[in-house]
Write a protein that holds these residues in place. Sequence first.
Motif, PDB file in Angstrom:
ATOM      1  N   GLN A 354     -17.494 -10.789  15.695  1.00  0.00           N
ATOM      2  CA  GLN A 354     -17.684  -9.815  15.472  1.00  0.00           C
ATOM      3  C   GLN A 354     -18.444  -8.777  16.612  1.00  0.00           C
ATOM      4  O   GLN A 354     -17.894  -9.571  17.671  1.00  0.00           O
ATOM      5  CB  GLN A 354     -19.332 -10.470  14.111  1.00  0.00           C
ATOM      6  N   ARG A 355     -19.168  -7.534  16.359  1.00  0.00           N
ATOM      7  CA  ARG A 355     -19.220  -6.556  17.334  1.00  0.00           C
ATOM      8  C   ARG A 355     -21.760  -7.596  17.158  1.00  0.00           C
ATOM      9  O   ARG A 355     -22.005  -7.307  16.068  1.00  0.00           O
ATOM     10  CB  ARG A 355     -19.308  -5.890  17.267  1.00  0.00           C
ATOM     11  N   TYR A 356     -21.530  -6.822  18.668  1.00  0.00           N
ATOM     12  CA  TYR A 356     -23.289  -7.212  18.368  1.00  0.00           C
ATOM     13  C   TYR A 356     -23.819  -6.004  19.625  1.00  0.00           C
ATOM     14  O   TYR A 356     -23.586  -6.028  20.138  1.00  0.00           O
ATOM     15  CB  TYR A 356     -23.421  -8.538  19.442  1.00  0.00           C
ATOM     16  N   GLY A 357     -25.550  -5.342  18.844  1.00  0.00           N
ATOM     17  CA  GLY A 357     -25.890  -4.523  19.792  1.00  0.00           C
ATOM     18  C   GLY A 357     -27.246  -4.589  19.145  1.00  0.00           C
ATOM     19  O   GLY A 357     -27.860  -4.952  18.349  1.00  0.00           O
ATOM     20  N   LEU A 358     -27.810  -4.458  20.261  1.00  0.00           N
ATOM     21  CA  LEU A 358     -29.773  -4.218  20.176  1.00  0.00           C
ATOM     22  C   LEU A 358     -29.629  -3.360  21.392  1.00  0.00           C
ATOM     23  O   LEU A 358     -29.395  -3.532  22.318  1.00  0.00           O
ATOM     24  CB  LEU A 358     -29.820  -6.177  20.920  1.00  0.00           C
ATOM     25  N   GLY A 359     -30.626  -2.278  20.866  1.00  0.00           N
ATOM     26  CA  GLY A 359     -31.025  -1.195  22.030  1.00  0.00           C
ATOM     27  C   GLY A 359     -29.421  -0.501  22.729  1.00  0.00           C
ATOM     28  O   GLY A 359     -28.047  -0.262  22.368  1.00  0.00           O
ATOM     29  N   PRO A 360     -29.354  -0.420  23.967  1.00  0.00           N
ATOM     30  CA  PRO A 360     -28.119  -0.041  24.828  1.00  0.00           C
ATOM     31  C   PRO A 360     -27.798  -1.235  25.331  1.00  0.00           C
ATOM     32  O   PRO A 360     -26.183  -0.946  25.750  1.00  0.00           O
ATOM     33  CB  PRO A 360     -28.561   0.434  25.790  1.00  0.00           C
ATOM     34  N   TRP A 361     -27.924  -2.184  24.997  1.00  0.00           N
ATOM     35  CA  TRP A 361     -26.764  -3.564  24.981  1.00  0.00           C
ATOM     36  C   TRP A 361     -26.463  -4.491  23.994  1.00  0.00           C
ATOM     37  O   TRP A 361     -26.259  -3.661  22.080  1.00  0.00           O
ATOM     38  CB  TRP A 361     -27.464  -4.431  25.924  1.00  0.00           C
ATOM     39  N   MET A 362     -24.834  -4.332  23.902  1.00  0.00           N
ATOM     40  CA  MET A 362     -24.169  -4.613  23.314  1.00  0.00           C
ATOM     41  C   MET A 362     -22.626  -5.772  23.502  1.00  0.00           C
ATOM     42  O   MET A 362     -22.607  -5.809  25.053  1.00  0.00           O
ATOM     43  CB  MET A 362     -23.124  -2.587  22.345  1.00  0.00           C
ATOM     44  N   PHE A 363     -21.821  -5.864  23.238  1.00  0.00           N
ATOM     45  CA  PHE A 363     -20.937  -7.126  23.301  1.00  0.00           C
ATOM     46  C   PHE A 363     -19.457  -6.829  21.988  1.00  0.00           C
ATOM     47  O   PHE A 363     -20.739  -7.038  20.508  1.00  0.00           O
ATOM     48  CB  PHE A 363     -21.572  -8.733  23.506  1.00  0.00           C
ATOM     49  N   ALA A 364     -18.361  -6.300  22.553  1.00  0.00           N
ATOM     50  CA  ALA A 364     -17.731  -5.891  21.239  1.00  0.00           C
ATOM     51  C   ALA A 364     -15.903  -6.510  22.192  1.00  0.00           C
ATOM     52  O   ALA A 364     -16.159  -5.558  22.997  1.00  0.00           O
ATOM     53  CB  ALA A 364     -17.752  -4.670  20.654  1.00  0.00           C
ATOM     54  N   LYS A 365     -14.939  -7.461  21.780  1.00  0.00           N
ATOM     55  CA  LYS A 365     -14.526  -7.763  22.447  1.00  0.00           C
ATOM     56  C   LYS A 365     -13.190  -6.659  22.324  1.00  0.00           C
ATOM     57  O   LYS A 365     -12.278  -6.950  23.692  1.00  0.00           O
ATOM     58  CB  LYS A 365     -13.954  -9.221  21.609  1.00  0.00           C
TER      59      LYS A 365
END
Length: 476
Positions: A354-365
């Motif tokens: 999945q993709r994860y985002g919080l404010g300016p921070w994110m992770f997406a493979k």
Amino acid sequence: MLIVAAGLVSVSYFFILHLQFARDNKFDPTDFQTHRFKAQTIYRSSEAVNEVTKYAPASTTRFHIVFSTGCSAFQDWQSYAFFYHILTSGQTGNVTRVASGCSDEQGQVLQKIFKEQIIPLAPDRFHLHLTPEYGNIVPGERYKFFNKPFGLSHWFEQGLRYKEHASDYDDTIFVILDPDEIVIRPFLQDYTHAKEIFYPLDRIHTAVEHGKPMAALYGLGAHYMKLVNLEEILGSAEAAAQSPTSKWTHSDVSHHYSAGPPYIATGRDMYRIVKTWREFVVPVYTQTNEHLAEMYAYSIAALHLNLPHQLVNSFMVSHSVMEQEGWPLIDKLDNVCAEDLNTDELPHVLHFCQRYGLGPWMFAKFALPTNFLSCHYPLLLLPNETEIRTMHLDYNYGYFPPGKMEPIKRPSVVAKRHAFMICQLTRKLNEAATYWKQHHCNGPDQVANYEHAIIFPHLMQGDVWKTLNKTKADWT
């Protein structure tokens, strides 16, 4: 005991056969027996190009972890992180990457990379097995997930030579994972006294034994029961009537077969499941035409073999709003971004599909460049120590590919889960990349870049080179 791994079907032979199959234009989605014969012809005709693999004797290792991939740089960095964190997690046993669809040249390159970068991590434990491409076996269709059951079956037959060495592997615990899963807590044979969340609560077993497999609970449900024709899958009305699938109920499927990786079973059971999974996956796909067809096929195969799975919520976390995953273990944490979390009280696997985002921070493979594991490429940037403790309270939105800002549903709960995945995945990938740089950036033209400078939203906007020229000070 030495087991010889052999048997990549020659790529040229495979494509000749496939082109002939397509040219004949005789494929009928309902003609499963003919199609199954064609698929098996591709599967069984082999010329050995896999190099000899020395598997540690089954008597000295209780576990064998295996995962299926394609043949791409995208899955190379995932595979390196996978192998690296098998070690950091303390997981014992052999580990094999089954890579499908490599050309002859790609296969040679991958074997060279494996020798130089993976085997040194744990000689005699880490292995590579190459198989043909199976994603195109239905003419006019491309379904890459055919490679999982077909590739794993190829490995069981041609790599382990399971039939010849069944007595050596029957009692081994096999764990099937995906390449985008990072193990942070080792798998066990007996979970009776482990801190797990079982589903349903009236558990059927708590240890992996013959006839007693386990798996992570996934949100598959049982809707696919209405989509499949068991007579066509099994070949006849008589075969369907004799199969346990003829008596399946919504409750049985939901409670014991709504399964996904990690799949865990003894060798004797896993060999039978994988073989049947391979036989069922093509008709299940042609009947359902769904992205998750290969997972449905696994569940139907297990049910056909009368192998109910004990499902475990805490085997995995992935989708932040799926309550059937191991999120209760995360929700109770005070600081989800801490480096010293007690892994005995965490899920076994971080599944970053999945993709994860919080404010300016994110992770997406998919946003991470395929050359992430290189000397010149910087590491991922983590929030500072102040923000890291409050980020789940400060933001109720996130940035997601291709750079769009979206609100987070149920932020009081879900934001904390996003923070956990962003922090822990960023840290895990940085650890693997740092180790890689320390061991492979030794020449004058291979200076290791240990700067923490990558922020995912900038990568999503295609601004890769600009990001590379930034410094940490520019981002903070």
